[in-house]
Design a protein around this motif. Structure first.
Motif, PDB file in Angstrom:
ATOM      1  N   UNK A  68       0.826  -1.203   0.000  1.00 42.52           N
ATOM      2  CA  UNK A  68       0.000   0.000   0.000  1.00 42.52           C
ATOM      3  C   UNK A  68       0.861   1.253   0.000  1.00 42.52           C
ATOM      4  N   UNK A  69       1.925   1.254   0.777  1.00 46.16           N
ATOM      5  CA  UNK A  69       2.828   2.404   0.820  1.00 46.16           C
ATOM      6  C   UNK A  69       3.459   2.646  -0.543  1.00 46.16           C
ATOM      7  N   UNK A  70       3.890   1.587  -1.214  1.00 39.67           N
ATOM      8  CA  UNK A  70       4.514   1.713  -2.520  1.00 39.67           C
ATOM      9  C   UNK A  70       3.514   2.184  -3.572  1.00 39.67           C
ATOM     10  N   UNK A  71       2.281   1.693  -3.520  1.00 38.38           N
ATOM     11  CA  UNK A  71       1.255   2.134  -4.470  1.00 38.38           C
ATOM     12  C   UNK A  71       0.956   3.621  -4.293  1.00 38.38           C
ATOM     13  N   UNK A  72       0.908   4.101  -3.052  1.00 42.05           N
ATOM     14  CA  UNK A  72       0.676   5.522  -2.795  1.00 42.05           C
ATOM     15  C   UNK A  72       1.872   6.341  -3.269  1.00 42.05           C
ATOM     16  N   UNK A  73       3.073   5.840  -3.050  1.00 38.45           N
ATOM     17  CA  UNK A  73       4.277   6.523  -3.521  1.00 38.45           C
ATOM     18  C   UNK A  73       4.286   6.627  -5.047  1.00 38.45           C
ATOM     19  N   UNK A  74       3.898   5.551  -5.731  1.00 36.43           N
ATOM     20  CA  UNK A  74       3.817   5.560  -7.193  1.00 36.43           C
ATOM     21  C   UNK A  74       2.761   6.547  -7.684  1.00 36.43           C
ATOM     22  N   UNK A  75       1.668   6.661  -6.935  1.00 36.53           N
ATOM     23  CA  UNK A  75       0.599   7.597  -7.264  1.00 36.53           C
ATOM     24  C   UNK A  75       1.119   9.030  -7.220  1.00 36.53           C
ATOM     25  N   UNK A  76       1.807   9.371  -6.135  1.00 35.52           N
ATOM     26  CA  UNK A  76       2.322  10.729  -5.951  1.00 35.52           C
ATOM     27  C   UNK A  76       3.398  11.048  -6.987  1.00 35.52           C
ATOM     28  N   UNK A  77       4.308  10.108  -7.218  1.00 35.24           N
ATOM     29  CA  UNK A  77       5.374  10.344  -8.204  1.00 35.24           C
ATOM     30  C   UNK A  77       4.798  10.429  -9.613  1.00 35.24           C
ATOM     31  N   UNK A  78       3.771   9.651  -9.897  1.00 32.09           N
ATOM     32  CA  UNK A  78       3.172   9.638 -11.227  1.00 32.09           C
ATOM     33  C   UNK A  78       2.543  10.960 -11.609  1.00 32.09           C
ATOM     34  N   UNK A  79       1.815  11.602 -10.678  1.00 40.81           N
ATOM     35  CA  UNK A  79       1.163  12.872 -11.012  1.00 40.81           C
ATOM     36  C   UNK A  79       2.141  14.041 -10.993  1.00 40.81           C
ATOM     37  N   UNK A  80       3.305  13.874 -10.346  1.00 38.26           N
ATOM     38  CA  UNK A  80       4.272  14.973 -10.312  1.00 38.26           C
ATOM     39  C   UNK A  80       5.329  14.839 -11.407  1.00 38.26           C
ATOM     40  N   UNK A  81       5.926  13.663 -11.572  1.00 35.94           N
ATOM     41  CA  UNK A  81       7.003  13.461 -12.551  1.00 35.94           C
ATOM     42  C   UNK A  81       6.564  12.609 -13.737  1.00 35.94           C
ATOM     43  N   UNK A  82       5.775  11.591 -13.489  1.00 41.09           N
ATOM     44  CA  UNK A  82       5.356  10.669 -14.542  1.00 41.09           C
ATOM     45  C   UNK A  82       6.348   9.534 -14.699  1.00 41.09           C
ATOM     46  N   UNK A  83       5.959   8.566 -15.501  1.00 38.44           N
ATOM     47  CA  UNK A  83       6.791   7.395 -15.768  1.00 38.44           C
ATOM     48  C   UNK A  83       6.999   7.259 -17.263  1.00 38.44           C
ATOM     49  N   UNK A  84       8.123   6.667 -17.634  1.00 38.73           N
ATOM     50  CA  UNK A  84       8.436   6.506 -19.052  1.00 38.73           C
ATOM     51  C   UNK A  84       9.185   5.195 -19.270  1.00 38.73           C
ATOM     52  N   UNK A  85       8.842   4.500 -20.349  1.00 37.07           N
ATOM     53  CA  UNK A  85       9.529   3.276 -20.751  1.00 37.07           C
ATOM     54  C   UNK A  85       9.927   3.442 -22.209  1.00 37.07           C
ATOM     55  N   UNK A  86      11.193   3.171 -22.521  1.00 38.84           N
ATOM     56  CA  UNK A  86      11.676   3.295 -23.886  1.00 38.84           C
ATOM     57  C   UNK A  86      11.862   1.915 -24.498  1.00 38.84           C
ATOM     58  N   UNK A  87      11.423   1.768 -25.746  1.00 35.90           N
ATOM     59  CA  UNK A  87      11.556   0.515 -26.486  1.00 35.90           C
ATOM     60  C   UNK A  87      12.421   0.748 -27.715  1.00 35.90           C
ATOM     61  N   UNK A  88      13.165  -0.282 -28.104  1.00 35.54           N
ATOM     62  CA  UNK A  88      13.973  -0.235 -29.321  1.00 35.54           C
ATOM     63  C   UNK A  88      13.479  -1.298 -30.281  1.00 35.54           C
ATOM     64  N   UNK A  89      13.513  -0.971 -31.582  1.00 34.89           N
ATOM     65  CA  UNK A  89      13.097  -1.910 -32.608  1.00 34.89           C
ATOM     66  C   UNK A  89      14.319  -2.243 -33.452  1.00 34.89           C
ATOM     67  N   UNK A  90      14.655  -3.528 -33.528  1.00 37.59           N
ATOM     68  CA  UNK A  90      15.803  -3.983 -34.316  1.00 37.59           C
ATOM     69  C   UNK A  90      15.310  -4.911 -35.409  1.00 37.59           C
ATOM     70  N   UNK A  91      15.837  -4.744 -36.603  1.00 37.57           N
ATOM     71  CA  UNK A  91      15.486  -5.616 -37.718  1.00 37.57           C
ATOM     72  C   UNK A  91      15.351  -4.817 -38.997  1.00 37.57           C
ATOM     73  N   UNK A  92      15.685  -5.442 -40.107  1.00 33.48           N
ATOM     74  CA  UNK A  92      15.609  -4.774 -41.410  1.00 33.48           C
ATOM     75  C   UNK A  92      14.143  -4.544 -41.765  1.00 33.48           C
ATOM     76  N   UNK A  93      13.789  -3.281 -41.995  1.00 40.44           N
ATOM     77  CA  UNK A  93      12.425  -2.934 -42.361  1.00 40.44           C
ATOM     78  C   UNK A  93      11.481  -2.785 -41.190  1.00 40.44           C
ATOM     79  N   UNK A  94      11.943  -3.029 -39.967  1.00 39.85           N
ATOM     80  CA  UNK A  94      11.097  -2.873 -38.792  1.00 39.85           C
ATOM     81  C   UNK A  94      11.074  -1.393 -38.414  1.00 39.85           C
ATOM     82  N   UNK A  95       9.878  -0.838 -38.225  1.00 39.23           N
ATOM     83  CA  UNK A  95       9.782   0.571 -37.868  1.00 39.23           C
ATOM     84  C   UNK A  95       8.449   0.842 -37.168  1.00 39.23           C
TER      85      UNK A  95
END
Length: 177
Positions: A68-95
């Motif tokens: 519960x503490x971690x979920x509340x912490x994620x809630x507060x951080x999410x509305x102030x800073x936000x979260x981001x995940x970066x993905x990479x695509x590898x392969x000929x013709x992949x885009x």
């Protein structure tokens, strides 16, 4: 005693947190998120900190205290800073490209994969081979990134496919003559 649960959650400036019974609502520059905490956990706000503690010594209360503490912490951080995940695509013709409210992926299939961007999620493609998923809800950002990755997961022989930016693909040796 929980080592994570006993730490208070700091509330940064610009974030408004409301605690009403078991409902916790956070509003910030990136939106508003809410969470309902189980009845065995007591949530209190004292100035700029939120404290979480179990109401009794039951097993369920002790199990969910740090969660519960971690979920509340994620809630507060999410509305102030936000979260981001970066993905990479590898392969000929992949885009990848964002067209309106859809992410269009060319992943070597006979057709393009079209993924509808959910509400509250922002997807950017700075280059055709990189996708950035961002938003306020940590769970939703991770779920969307996992769904995009699942369209063509990385394979171990040539490393082709969609992978997380921080992911390391263990490569296998090919056939020997």
């Amino acid at each position: 005693m929980s080592r994570i649960g006993k730490h208070p959650v700091p509330v940064p400036a610009g974030v408004d947190v409301q605690v009403k019974g078991q409902d916790v609502t956070a509003k910030g520059k990136l939106g508003s998120l809410s969470l309902r905490v189980i009845d065995e956990i007591e949530v209190t706000r004292d100035g700029n900190v939120i404290t979480v503690k179990p109401r009794n010594e039951s097993r369920r209360a002790r199990e969910n205290w740090a969660t519960s503490r971690t979920l509340i912490s994620n809630l507060v951080k999410g509305v102030s800073e936000g979260y981001s995940v970066n993905l990479e695509i590898n392969g000929v013709g992949y885009r990848a490209a964002v067209q309106g409210k859809e992410l269009v992926l060319a992943l070597g299939y006979s057709h393009d994969v079209r993924y509808a961007i959910p509400e509250g999620i922002t997807i950017k493609t700075d280059k055709p081979t990189s996708v950035s998923v961002s938003g306020a809800d940590k769970q939703k950002v991770g779920q969307v990134a996992a769904e995009i990755r699942s369209f063509r997961g990385p394979e171990p022989y040539k490393g082709k496919g969609v992978k997380y930016e921080t992911e390391v693909i263990v490569r296998k040796e090919g056939k020997k003559k």
